[in-house]
Design a protein around this motif. Structure first.
Motif, PDB file in Angstrom:
ATOM      1  N   TYR A  33       0.827  -1.204   0.000  1.00 41.52           N
ATOM      2  CA  TYR A  33       0.000   0.000   0.000  1.00 41.52           C
ATOM      3  C   TYR A  33       0.868   1.264   0.000  1.00 41.52           C
ATOM      4  O   TYR A  33       0.643   2.180  -0.796  1.00 41.52           O
ATOM      5  N   ARG A  34       1.881   1.296   0.863  1.00 45.74           N
ATOM      6  CA  ARG A  34       2.731   2.491   0.960  1.00 45.74           C
ATOM      7  C   ARG A  34       3.511   2.722  -0.330  1.00 45.74           C
ATOM      8  O   ARG A  34       3.639   3.865  -0.792  1.00 45.74           O
ATOM      9  N   LEU A  35       4.026   1.649  -0.926  1.00 48.65           N
ATOM     10  CA  LEU A  35       4.781   1.799  -2.170  1.00 48.65           C
ATOM     11  C   LEU A  35       3.865   2.226  -3.310  1.00 48.65           C
ATOM     12  O   LEU A  35       4.210   3.116  -4.099  1.00 48.65           O
ATOM     13  N   THR A  36       2.691   1.631  -3.375  1.00 39.87           N
ATOM     14  CA  THR A  36       1.719   2.020  -4.401  1.00 39.87           C
ATOM     15  C   THR A  36       1.334   3.485  -4.237  1.00 39.87           C
ATOM     16  O   THR A  36       1.271   4.239  -5.213  1.00 39.87           O
ATOM     17  N   LYS A  37       1.094   3.882  -2.998  1.00 43.89           N
ATOM     18  CA  LYS A  37       0.714   5.265  -2.701  1.00 43.89           C
ATOM     19  C   LYS A  37       1.812   6.237  -3.095  1.00 43.89           C
ATOM     20  O   LYS A  37       1.545   7.296  -3.690  1.00 43.89           O
ATOM     21  N   ALA A  38       3.046   5.879  -2.803  1.00 48.61           N
ATOM     22  CA  ALA A  38       4.163   6.770  -3.110  1.00 48.61           C
ATOM     23  C   ALA A  38       4.342   6.951  -4.621  1.00 48.61           C
ATOM     24  O   ALA A  38       4.532   8.078  -5.103  1.00 48.61           O
ATOM     25  N   VAL A  39       4.268   5.840  -5.361  1.00 48.75           N
ATOM     26  CA  VAL A  39       4.416   5.934  -6.818  1.00 48.75           C
ATOM     27  C   VAL A  39       3.235   6.689  -7.422  1.00 48.75           C
ATOM     28  O   VAL A  39       3.404   7.513  -8.320  1.00 48.75           O
ATOM     29  N   CYS A  40       2.040   6.409  -6.913  1.00 51.18           N
ATOM     30  CA  CYS A  40       0.846   7.106  -7.388  1.00 51.18           C
ATOM     31  C   CYS A  40       0.981   8.607  -7.159  1.00 51.18           C
ATOM     32  O   CYS A  40       0.659   9.414  -8.043  1.00 51.18           O
ATOM     33  N   ARG A  41       1.439   8.990  -5.975  1.00 46.46           N
ATOM     34  CA  ARG A  41       1.587  10.420  -5.657  1.00 46.46           C
ATOM     35  C   ARG A  41       2.555  11.095  -6.623  1.00 46.46           C
ATOM     36  O   ARG A  41       2.308  12.225  -7.079  1.00 46.46           O
ATOM     37  N   LEU A  42       3.629  10.400  -6.953  1.00 49.01           N
ATOM     38  CA  LEU A  42       4.620  10.951  -7.869  1.00 49.01           C
ATOM     39  C   LEU A  42       4.058  11.080  -9.290  1.00 49.01           C
ATOM     40  O   LEU A  42       4.141  12.141  -9.917  1.00 49.01           O
ATOM     41  N   LEU A  43       3.442   9.989  -9.797  1.00 52.35           N
ATOM     42  CA  LEU A  43       2.955   9.994 -11.177  1.00 52.35           C
ATOM     43  C   LEU A  43       1.745  10.906 -11.359  1.00 52.35           C
ATOM     44  O   LEU A  43       1.555  11.477 -12.439  1.00 52.35           O
ATOM     45  N   SER A  44       0.947  11.048 -10.312  1.00 51.85           N
ATOM     46  CA  SER A  44      -0.265  11.858 -10.439  1.00 51.85           C
ATOM     47  C   SER A  44       0.050  13.339 -10.663  1.00 51.85           C
ATOM     48  O   SER A  44      -0.808  14.094 -11.123  1.00 51.85           O
ATOM     49  N   THR A  45       1.284  13.751 -10.361  1.00 49.49           N
ATOM     50  CA  THR A  45       1.662  15.146 -10.637  1.00 49.49           C
ATOM     51  C   THR A  45       1.701  15.420 -12.140  1.00 49.49           C
ATOM     52  O   THR A  45       1.700  16.580 -12.559  1.00 49.49           O
ATOM     53  N   LEU A  46       1.750  14.352 -12.939  1.00 48.36           N
ATOM     54  CA  LEU A  46       1.805  14.504 -14.389  1.00 48.36           C
ATOM     55  C   LEU A  46       0.411  14.553 -15.026  1.00 48.36           C
ATOM     56  O   LEU A  46       0.279  14.909 -16.199  1.00 48.36           O
ATOM     57  N   ALA A  47      -0.616  14.179 -14.269  1.00 50.35           N
ATOM     58  CA  ALA A  47      -1.972  14.122 -14.817  1.00 50.35           C
ATOM     59  C   ALA A  47      -2.453  15.450 -15.406  1.00 50.35           C
ATOM     60  O   ALA A  47      -3.118  15.456 -16.446  1.00 50.35           O
ATOM     61  N   PRO A  48      -2.139  16.602 -14.799  1.00 50.42           N
ATOM     62  CA  PRO A  48      -2.586  17.866 -15.392  1.00 50.42           C
ATOM     63  C   PRO A  48      -2.064  18.106 -16.812  1.00 50.42           C
ATOM     64  O   PRO A  48      -2.717  18.809 -17.597  1.00 50.42           O
ATOM     65  N   LEU A  49      -0.909  17.535 -17.140  1.00 47.23           N
ATOM     66  CA  LEU A  49      -0.382  17.693 -18.495  1.00 47.23           C
ATOM     67  C   LEU A  49      -1.319  17.060 -19.515  1.00 47.23           C
ATOM     68  O   LEU A  49      -1.607  17.631 -20.570  1.00 47.23           O
ATOM     69  N   GLN A  50      -1.814  15.866 -19.185  1.00 49.07           N
ATOM     70  CA  GLN A  50      -2.776  15.230 -20.091  1.00 49.07           C
ATOM     71  C   GLN A  50      -4.104  15.977 -20.087  1.00 49.07           C
ATOM     72  O   GLN A  50      -4.709  16.164 -21.143  1.00 49.07           O
ATOM     73  N   ASN A  51      -4.562  16.381 -18.930  1.00 46.53           N
ATOM     74  CA  ASN A  51      -5.850  17.070 -18.855  1.00 46.53           C
ATOM     75  C   ASN A  51      -5.860  18.315 -19.736  1.00 46.53           C
ATOM     76  O   ASN A  51      -6.857  18.599 -20.414  1.00 46.53           O
ATOM     77  N   GLY A  52      -4.748  19.035 -19.747  1.00 49.19           N
ATOM     78  CA  GLY A  52      -4.669  20.217 -20.597  1.00 49.19           C
ATOM     79  C   GLY A  52      -4.760  19.868 -22.069  1.00 49.19           C
ATOM     80  O   GLY A  52      -5.463  20.539 -22.841  1.00 49.19           O
ATOM     81  N   ARG A  53      -4.064  18.821 -22.476  1.00 45.57           N
ATOM     82  CA  ARG A  53      -4.111  18.407 -23.874  1.00 45.57           C
ATOM     83  C   ARG A  53      -5.483  17.860 -24.252  1.00 45.57           C
ATOM     84  O   ARG A  53      -5.974  18.096 -25.355  1.00 45.57           O
ATOM     85  N   TYR A  54      -6.098  17.135 -23.321  1.00 49.49           N
ATOM     86  CA  TYR A  54      -7.438  16.600 -23.592  1.00 49.49           C
ATOM     87  C   TYR A  54      -8.436  17.738 -23.794  1.00 49.49           C
ATOM     88  O   TYR A  54      -9.233  17.712 -24.744  1.00 49.49           O
ATOM     89  N   GLU A  55      -8.417  18.710 -22.907  1.00 50.24           N
ATOM     90  CA  GLU A  55      -9.358  19.824 -23.022  1.00 50.24           C
ATOM     91  C   GLU A  55      -9.156  20.588 -24.327  1.00 50.24           C
ATOM     92  O   GLU A  55     -10.112  21.027 -24.964  1.00 50.24           O
ATOM     93  N   LYS A  56      -7.922  20.710 -24.749  1.00 45.66           N
ATOM     94  CA  LYS A  56      -7.614  21.463 -25.963  1.00 45.66           C
ATOM     95  C   LYS A  56      -7.964  20.695 -27.235  1.00 45.66           C
ATOM     96  O   LYS A  56      -8.488  21.261 -28.190  1.00 45.66           O
ATOM     97  N   ARG A  57      -7.719  19.379 -27.234  1.00 42.67           N
ATOM     98  CA  ARG A  57      -7.819  18.612 -28.475  1.00 42.67           C
ATOM     99  C   ARG A  57      -9.093  17.777 -28.612  1.00 42.67           C
ATOM    100  O   ARG A  57      -9.598  17.601 -29.723  1.00 42.67           O
ATOM    101  N   LEU A  58      -9.595  17.224 -27.501  1.00 40.88           N
ATOM    102  CA  LEU A  58     -10.632  16.201 -27.613  1.00 40.88           C
ATOM    103  C   LEU A  58     -11.945  16.514 -26.906  1.00 40.88           C
ATOM    104  O   LEU A  58     -12.992  16.015 -27.318  1.00 40.88           O
ATOM    105  N   ALA A  59     -11.905  17.283 -25.840  1.00 42.64           N
ATOM    106  CA  ALA A  59     -13.090  17.440 -24.985  1.00 42.64           C
ATOM    107  C   ALA A  59     -14.325  17.895 -25.748  1.00 42.64           C
ATOM    108  O   ALA A  59     -15.435  17.407 -25.502  1.00 42.64           O
ATOM    109  N   SER A  60     -14.163  18.820 -26.677  1.00 42.25           N
ATOM    110  CA  SER A  60     -15.320  19.372 -27.382  1.00 42.25           C
ATOM    111  C   SER A  60     -15.679  18.592 -28.647  1.00 42.25           C
ATOM    112  O   SER A  60     -16.672  18.901 -29.305  1.00 42.25           O
ATOM    113  N   GLN A  61     -14.892  17.571 -28.973  1.00 49.65           N
ATOM    114  CA  GLN A  61     -15.156  16.799 -30.187  1.00 49.65           C
ATOM    115  C   GLN A  61     -16.282  15.793 -29.935  1.00 49.65           C
ATOM    116  O   GLN A  61     -16.207  14.993 -29.002  1.00 49.65           O
TER     117      GLN A  61
END
Length: 368
Positions: free
Chosen positions: A39-67
């Motif tokens: 659990y702790r290792l999963t949580k730690a990796v998740c916390r690190l990788l989740s900082t990258l999620a906004p990068l995708q969200n920005g691209r999704y909103e720009k390219r796909l959300a309104s399609q």
């Protein structure tokens, strides 16, 4: 062969969740002592990788959300171990279909940014066969989307893989949608649409092809979301389904769980939830417009995959079979030497199925 064995994974698939989803799923839930390290290792990796999620969200909103979606999806339904994976793989040979990939199930927030790097590492680490049935595993192969949804929101049935003590609760709320709130349902709709759009973008498809057993309990909601969706419902001998599901769940839950559950409890849940799913589908399938549903025995499909595939295309008015025929034939032909698990039904199994699932045996006319 991947570097890691499936049953010895040091983390579970929640590493790919966004931070909000991870916390919502695990908040207030006990983690058994044996799994606190995972659990702790999963949580730690998740916390690190989740900082990258906004990068995708920005691209999704720009390219796909309104399609808008060009076509409503095709849904392959049926209880686990009813042959849905094979049918999904056959239909995915048609290049007009897009689908959720194995990589996307684990890292749905690292699709439009960082995918080449993370996919290469996942491919290097992951096993190349499913432990339960020897089906091929690879990062770009079609996969059911419930695992991806579980990493994008807390309102999915597959939370039970991590927290199996709450399987019945998750089944009633998020498999059958009986106790789901309006707010949760709205989130489900929005997240599922997002997943579909990213899947189509990723696989260059124009129509989403879904293989997701939990959708079998959500037919009414799916028709509301996609009025012209097509549905393929697979039936399979309940004796085989029971034996195969028990093996699949018992093995698959081991590297994912953060709580202990006995084999007896797993078995009781399988027996109960199969019945709930069967009756929910039977109650709701009348919502599907005429001409948009085909019910198929997997044994018939397996015996003549090409013929049954063409029949389904025609029956559901799905275009493109002629163009996809050669690719489908190549895939089906390559599976002729595939060795399936063989099941022997002991007296106890026979009695359990007859006592608990006789309704399916009678309706579908299955015997030993």
């Amino acid at each position: 062969m991947g570097l890691l064995e499936f049953n010895k994974l040091p983390i579970n698939t929640l590493v790919g969740a966004d931070w909000k989803t991870f916390n919502a799923i695990t908040k207030g839930r006990e983690i058994d002592a044996a799994y606190k390290g995972k659990y702790r290792l999963t949580k730690a990796v998740c916390r690190l990788l989740s900082t990258l999620a906004p990068l995708q969200n920005g691209r999704y909103e720009k390219r796909l959300a309104s399609q808008p979606l060009e076509h409503d999806p095709v849904f392959i339904l049926g209880h686990w171990r009813s042959g849905t994976t094979f049918v999904h793989n056959v239909f995915s040979c048609d290049k007009h279909f897009g689908y959720n990939t194995t990589y996307q199930t684990v890292f749905p927030h690292l699709m439009m940014w960082g995918q080449p790097f993370f996919k290469k590492n996942m491919s290097w680490l992951m096993p190349d066969k499913r432990p339960t049935d020897n089906m091929e595993l690879a990062v770009d192969l079609p996969q059911e989307e419930e695992f991806a949804l579980a990493n994008m929101m807390p309102y999915t049935y597959y939370n039970f893989w991590f927290l199996p003590k709450y399987q019945q609760e998750y089944a009633d709320k998020y498999l059958l949608f009986d106790d789901i709130t309006e707010k949760e349902l709205k989130v489900f709709e929005e997240v599922f649409i997002k997943l579909i759009k990213i899947s189509l973008w990723n696989t260059n498809g124009t129509q989403f092809l879904s293989k997701n057993p939990p959708h079998t309990g959500r037919v009414k909601e799916l028709v509301k979301m996609f009025p012209n969706a097509k549905f393929i419902y697979l039936m399979r001998n309940p004796y085989t389904v029971f034996e195969s599901t028990r093996s699949f769940f018992t093995n698959t839950i081991q590297p994912l769980k953060l709580q202990d559950i006995s084999n007896d409890e797993i078995e009781k849940n399988i027996l109960s939830i199969y019945a709930k799913l069967y009756h929910k589908y039977e109650a709701d399938k009348s919502c599907i417009p005429a001409g948009n549903l085909m019910e198929v025995k997997f044994e018939d499909f397996e015996a003549d995959a090409m013929g049954m595939t063409e029949q389904i295309y025609r029956g559901l008015s799905i275009p493109g079979f002629a163009e996809a025929r050669n690719d489908i034939e190549k895939y089906v032909g390559g599976k002729k030497g595939y060795k399936k698990n063989k099941y022997k039904y002991d007296d106890r199994t026979v009695q359990l199925v007859q006592d608990n699932w006789n309704f399916a045996l009678e309706q579908w006319k299955y015997e030993l």
